[in-house]
Every structure is written in C-alpha cells, then in structure tokens.
Design a protein around this motif. Sequence first.
Motif, PDB file in Angstrom:
ATOM      1  N   ILE A  50       0.820  -1.206   0.000  1.00  0.00           N
ATOM      2  CA  ILE A  50       0.000   0.000   0.000  1.00  0.00           C
ATOM      3  C   ILE A  50       0.859   1.262   0.000  1.00  0.00           C
ATOM      4  CG2 ILE A  50      -1.795   1.308   1.204  1.00  0.00           C
ATOM      5  CD1 ILE A  50      -2.585  -1.379   2.555  1.00  0.00           C
ATOM      6  N   VAL A  51       1.781   1.372   0.951  1.00  0.00           N
ATOM      7  CA  VAL A  51       2.510   2.613   1.169  1.00  0.00           C
ATOM      8  C   VAL A  51       3.693   2.342   2.087  1.00  0.00           C
ATOM      9  CG1 VAL A  51       1.141   3.261   3.210  1.00  0.00           C
ATOM     10  CG2 VAL A  51       2.180   5.063   1.796  1.00  0.00           C
ATOM     11  N   TYR A  55      12.915   6.268   6.237  1.00  0.00           N
ATOM     12  CA  TYR A  55      13.521   6.786   7.461  1.00  0.00           C
ATOM     13  C   TYR A  55      13.836   8.275   7.380  1.00  0.00           C
ATOM     14  CZ  TYR A  55      18.289   7.386   5.725  1.00  0.00           C
ATOM     15  OH  TYR A  55      19.405   7.837   5.068  1.00  0.00           O
ATOM     16  N   ALA A  56      14.142   8.767   6.163  1.00  0.00           N
ATOM     17  CA  ALA A  56      14.540  10.153   5.998  1.00  0.00           C
ATOM     18  C   ALA A  56      13.358  11.121   6.005  1.00  0.00           C
ATOM     19  CB  ALA A  56      15.332  10.319   4.708  1.00  0.00           C
ATOM     20  N   GLY A  57      12.118  10.587   6.004  1.00  0.00           N
ATOM     21  CA  GLY A  57      10.944  11.423   6.061  1.00  0.00           C
ATOM     22  C   GLY A  57      10.093  11.442   4.808  1.00  0.00           C
ATOM     23  N   ASN A  58      10.506  10.725   3.768  1.00  0.00           N
ATOM     24  CA  ASN A  58       9.741  10.654   2.540  1.00  0.00           C
ATOM     25  C   ASN A  58       8.698   9.546   2.614  1.00  0.00           C
ATOM     26  OD1 ASN A  58      12.981  10.973   1.473  1.00  0.00           O
ATOM     27  ND2 ASN A  58      11.515  12.612   1.017  1.00  0.00           N
ATOM     28  N   TYR A  59       7.654   9.680   1.820  1.00  0.00           N
ATOM     29  CA  TYR A  59       6.612   8.675   1.725  1.00  0.00           C
ATOM     30  C   TYR A  59       6.503   8.193   0.283  1.00  0.00           C
ATOM     31  CZ  TYR A  59       5.368  10.698   6.220  1.00  0.00           C
ATOM     32  OH  TYR A  59       5.400  11.170   7.519  1.00  0.00           O
ATOM     33  N   ILE A  71      -0.607   8.620   4.977  1.00  0.00           N
ATOM     34  CA  ILE A  71       0.335   8.064   5.936  1.00  0.00           C
ATOM     35  C   ILE A  71       1.079   9.206   6.604  1.00  0.00           C
ATOM     36  CG2 ILE A  71       2.204   7.782   4.253  1.00  0.00           C
ATOM     37  CD1 ILE A  71       2.986   5.199   5.776  1.00  0.00           C
ATOM     38  N   SER A  72       1.435   9.011   7.843  1.00  0.00           N
ATOM     39  CA  SER A  72       2.243   9.966   8.571  1.00  0.00           C
ATOM     40  C   SER A  72       3.158   9.187   9.509  1.00  0.00           C
ATOM     41  CB  SER A  72       1.371  10.959   9.344  1.00  0.00           C
ATOM     42  OG  SER A  72       0.552  10.299  10.292  1.00  0.00           O
ATOM     43  N   ARG A  73       3.928   9.904  10.318  1.00  0.00           N
ATOM     44  CA  ARG A  73       4.733   9.234  11.322  1.00  0.00           C
ATOM     45  C   ARG A  73       4.853  10.114  12.554  1.00  0.00           C
ATOM     46  NH1 ARG A  73      11.117   9.283   9.446  1.00  0.00           N
ATOM     47  NH2 ARG A  73      11.432  11.552   9.616  1.00  0.00           N
TER      48      ARG A  73
END
Length: 122
Positions: A50-51, A55-59, A71-73
């Motif tokens: 799905i998604v 780690y660097a912040g990209n999706y 999606i978020s973190r």
Amino acid sequence: QVQLQESGPGLVKSSQTLSLTCTVSDDSITTTNSYWSWIRQPPGKAPEWIVASHYAGNYYYNPSLQSRTSISRDTSKNQFPLQLSDVTHEGAAIYYCARSYGGDLLDCVTAWGQGNQVPVSS
C-alpha cells in the motif's frame, strides 16, 4: 528483536475510512535506510503493498491506491498511522505493517507485524 504491532478498529463500514496504527518496539522508524510499510492480503488473493514511510521522512505510495491513502509518522511514539478512505468490500483483508531496507518492499521484508483482520460491513 524488533517488534511491530498493528492496532485499530475491528471493522470498517463500506465507503468510510480505515484507520490503523503501527507501533514499533526495539527499533526506530528513523533507523538508517529503513522503510516502514503497510501491506494487505484479502482472502484468496495475493498480498498488495500500500505505502511506505522512509527513514529520511519521505513517503512512497502504490499508485493504484495513492489518491485514497494517507500516511504519517510520529517519531516520539515510534508509530506510523495509516488511513485508507472510501473502503469497499474488496478492501476487507488482513493488514500488516512491515520493515524493509529497500529492494522489493513485499519480497524483502525483514520484520512483520502479526496482522490485523479488518472486515468491511455494509
């Protein structure tokens, strides 16, 4: 040693939004080179990626689902939530969160959650 735990409601109503959270223990979602994915498998069908949160912040998104995927973190909680909108009965599946370090994000998984069974009701 790493553990991934999916959490969320027991079912979702058709046309509404599925919300799940993956919580990671004994690893960090910011560990160098890591990808943190959501994968689902409907009954009798192949798994579908799905998604992923990098780690660097990209999706990164499956193009067929991107328009309905959010999606978020939360690095303070070591979590990455998923929202999938406009769910149909075809969205009923076991939903997994998973860790990879690149390559094919289905074939190169190094850690899996136990899975969360999500029925879709009418």
